[in-house]
Design an enzyme around this catalytic site. Structure first.
Site, PDB file in Angstrom:
ATOM      1  N   GLU A 114      19.998  51.436  76.634  1.00 59.36           N
ATOM      2  CA  GLU A 114      19.528  50.187  76.024  1.00 59.36           C
ATOM      3  C   GLU A 114      20.126  49.006  76.761  1.00 59.36           C
ATOM      4  OE1 GLU A 114      19.830  50.015  71.739  1.00 59.36           O
ATOM      5  OE2 GLU A 114      19.186  52.092  71.568  1.00 59.36           O
ATOM      6  N   HIS A 230      16.589  39.624  68.278  1.00 55.27           N
ATOM      7  CA  HIS A 230      16.052  40.754  69.037  1.00 55.27           C
ATOM      8  C   HIS A 230      14.798  40.265  69.742  1.00 55.27           C
ATOM      9  CE1 HIS A 230      14.657  44.749  70.072  1.00 55.27           C
ATOM     10  NE2 HIS A 230      15.783  45.258  69.602  1.00 55.27           N
ATOM     11  N   ARG A 276      20.496  41.289  75.080  1.00 53.92           N
ATOM     12  CA  ARG A 276      19.451  40.784  74.191  1.00 53.92           C
ATOM     13  C   ARG A 276      19.279  39.282  74.193  1.00 53.92           C
ATOM     14  NH1 ARG A 276      20.523  44.592  69.179  1.00 53.92           N
ATOM     15  NH2 ARG A 276      19.675  46.355  70.316  1.00 53.92           N
ATOM     16  N   HIS A 334      18.122  39.227  64.084  1.00 54.59           N
ATOM     17  CA  HIS A 334      18.366  40.676  64.056  1.00 54.59           C
ATOM     18  C   HIS A 334      19.759  41.038  63.561  1.00 54.59           C
ATOM     19  CE1 HIS A 334      17.795  44.829  65.212  1.00 54.59           C
ATOM     20  NE2 HIS A 334      18.841  44.798  66.017  1.00 54.59           N
ATOM     21  N   ARG A 369      26.274  40.905  70.119  1.00 49.58           N
ATOM     22  CA  ARG A 369      26.572  42.338  70.002  1.00 49.58           C
ATOM     23  C   ARG A 369      25.829  43.162  71.049  1.00 49.58           C
ATOM     24  NH1 ARG A 369      23.778  46.341  67.787  1.00 49.58           N
ATOM     25  NH2 ARG A 369      22.433  45.036  66.514  1.00 49.58           N
TER      26      ARG A 369
HETATM   27  C1  SIN Z   1      17.022  48.569  68.872  1.00 45.78           C
HETATM   28  O1  SIN Z   1      16.744  49.738  68.672  1.00 45.78           O
HETATM   29  O2  SIN Z   1      16.492  47.895  69.752  1.00 45.78           O
HETATM   30  C2  SIN Z   1      18.040  47.914  67.989  1.00 45.78           C
HETATM   31  C3  SIN Z   1      19.304  48.652  68.005  1.00 45.78           C
HETATM   32  C4  SIN Z   1      20.463  47.737  67.748  1.00 45.78           C
HETATM   33  O3  SIN Z   1      20.298  46.726  67.058  1.00 45.78           O
HETATM   34  O4  SIN Z   1      21.536  47.992  68.273  1.00 45.78           O
END
Ligand code: SIN
Length: 482
Positions: A114, A230, A276, A334, A369
């Protein structure tokens, strides 16, 4: 006469609250939450997974480095070191609680990638249904635990203080019936504030009610200005929007503009997997210029029913097949990095009051975060707090001057909707000092109208005090773009 040992009262049925309750054994726990079955928490909606350095080529130090980089070096270094070191045993503990993380054909845990992570280190369950899998497993454990008494369908709207110490709560059920519960300790595990914004990936209940209550009682806040947006909620209009997990970009999906041009090319070394805040600002910028942003996930391989069943089901419910069509996306509030200031044991600045999970701010996330560090924090810090509370000397009642602190009435629906729009415009992914000031003045003038207004005022004030951009708090001068 023998007096009963007062319970630890835990408010909130997400992973942080449940991990706290389980770890507090054998101390008696009353777990209170708004939904009857414990649903409705942001934990249950979390898709990505849990970050942990489990690959032999990975390390807790590398995980810590990515956490601090994403957090704009505003993180508490000791908290980061502890959390990233704790991640592998947190995964192991969850497995002991019955969580089945996804495994590859070789039998090893599958590790996803991610944004902001330098390597693949996200364990997941049910493909993109990790939060739901955790909530399901922990709820079964909590409901079977003899020391935990679960009560759903109640809101906690006041705290009882005795000589400056929190010693109980007042609950209110759907019929308005109130009950007082004396407590050895009160733990707020009530989640974040996403639902105070016009667009959010959170459930409607993530409205900051616990944070507002803690602040009303005099607990100190920390870093309230840092709200994470997000970049990819499904842009279908409305308040609570379906999340399109970042793991999809980890599996090859790409953001494009309306002309099909890659959105993130050349903007960050990690491209679509940049942290993000970087990606969310880019999407926001395109929207502000009147454009639309799309997520192209058509090249994602494998069976979507196994890898991304949650996203697939949600998109199909909106008439969009992500295997064939581009998905319209928008940023959405988010995660709140700020919250009630706590130490790593969840202690707030108010004796007797503890906070854990998103409502708390122990500094681990810094100004932004890192992906998949939130379920990790909720579970690891919940276990740590529960263990510490279990060691407390039993209490049988508090002597001294008692008094109630109430959160106060909420805003009527139309005013709440207007406040969400105000916060979205003034305190969204990109902020300007004059708009923050105007919004803060409006909230100050209307502070008596409802607790959400006072909470928004505190958040806006913190944003005004931070005069330079940092992490998720991005300040622009009027007239500039980007
Ligand atoms: C996501 O799956 O994009 C969100 C996961 C997160 O907030 O860490």
């Amino acid at each position: 006469m023998k007096h009963a040992h007062l319970p630890i009262v835990v408010v909130g049925g997400g992973v942080a609250g449940m991990a706290t309750a389980l770890a507090a054994a054998p101390a008696p726990v009353r777990l209170l939450c708004r939904a009857h079955d414990g649903s409705g928490s942001a934990s249950a909606l979390a898709q990505g997974g849990i970050a942990a350095a489990l690959d032999p080529h990975d390390s807790a130090a590398a995980h810590a480095g990515d956490t601090v980089e994403a957090g704009a070096h505003h993180n508490d270094a000791a908290a980061v070191q502890w959390l990233t070191g704790e991640a592998p045993c947190t995964v192991a503990w969850l497995q002991q609680q019955g969580v089945q993380f996804d495994r590859g054909v070789d039998g090893n845990l599958q590790l996803g990638r991610e944004g902001g992570h330098g390597t693949s280190r996200i364990v997941h369950a049910g493909g993109d249904a990790t939060g739901a899998a955790l909530v399901h497993a922990l709820r079964a454990r909590v409901q079977a635990a003899a020391h935990v008494q679960w009560r759903g369908g109640v809101d906690v709207d006041a705290l009882l203080l005795c000589d400056g110490r929190v010693v109980g709560v007042r609950t209110c059920d759907e019929r308005g019936r109130r009950q007082h519960i004396e407590a050895a300790a009160v733990v707020l595990a009530t989640g974040g504030v996403g639902a105070l914004f016009a667009h959010t990936s959170n459930p409607a209940g993530a409205d900051g009610a616990g944070l507002a209550l803690g602040l009303a009682a005099g607990a100190l806040p920390r870093d309230l200005e840092f709200v994470q947006f997000h970049p990819t909620a499904l842009d279908v209009g409305g308040h609570c929007l379906p999340l399109i997990t970042e793991a999809l970009r980890g599996a090859g999906a790409r953001l494009t503009d309306a002309a099909g041009q890659p959105l993130m090319r050349g903007l960050h070394p990690l491209g679509d997997l940049a942290p993000r805040d970087v990606v969310a600002r880019r999407v926001w910028q395109i929207q502000r210029e009147g454009g639309k942003v799309w997520l192209d996930a058509t090249a994602v391989s494998g069976d979507w029913n196994i890898r991304f069943p949650t996203v697939l089901t949600m998109c199909l419910a909106h008439g969009l097949d992500p295997r064939r069509t581009l998905l319209p996306v928008t940023p959405a509030a988010h995660f709140h990095m700020g919250g009630l200031a706590t130490d790593l044991d969840g202690r707030s600045t108010l004796p007797g009051l503890y906070a854990v999970g998103e409502v708390a701010c122990n500094g681990v996330h810094g100004a932004n975060r890192l992906a998949s560090n939130s379920l990790l924090e909720g579970v690891a810090c919940g276990r740590r707090l529960g263990t510490a509370l279990a060691r407390m000397a039993p209490s049988y009642g508090w002597q001294g001057r008692h008094g109630w602190v109430e959160r106060g009435d909420g805003l009527p629906p139309a005013s709440l909707a207007a406040l969400r729009t105000l916060l979205w415009r003034a305190a969204g992914p990109v902020r300007e000092a004059p708009s923050l000031r105007d919004a803060w003045r409006s909230c100050t003038a209307a502070a008596d109208a409802g607790w959400q207004m006072r909470l928004a005022r505190s958040l806006l004030y913190a944003a005004l005090l931070r005069r330079h951009s940092l992490g998720a708090h991005c300040l622009e001068s009027r007239g500039r773009s980007g």
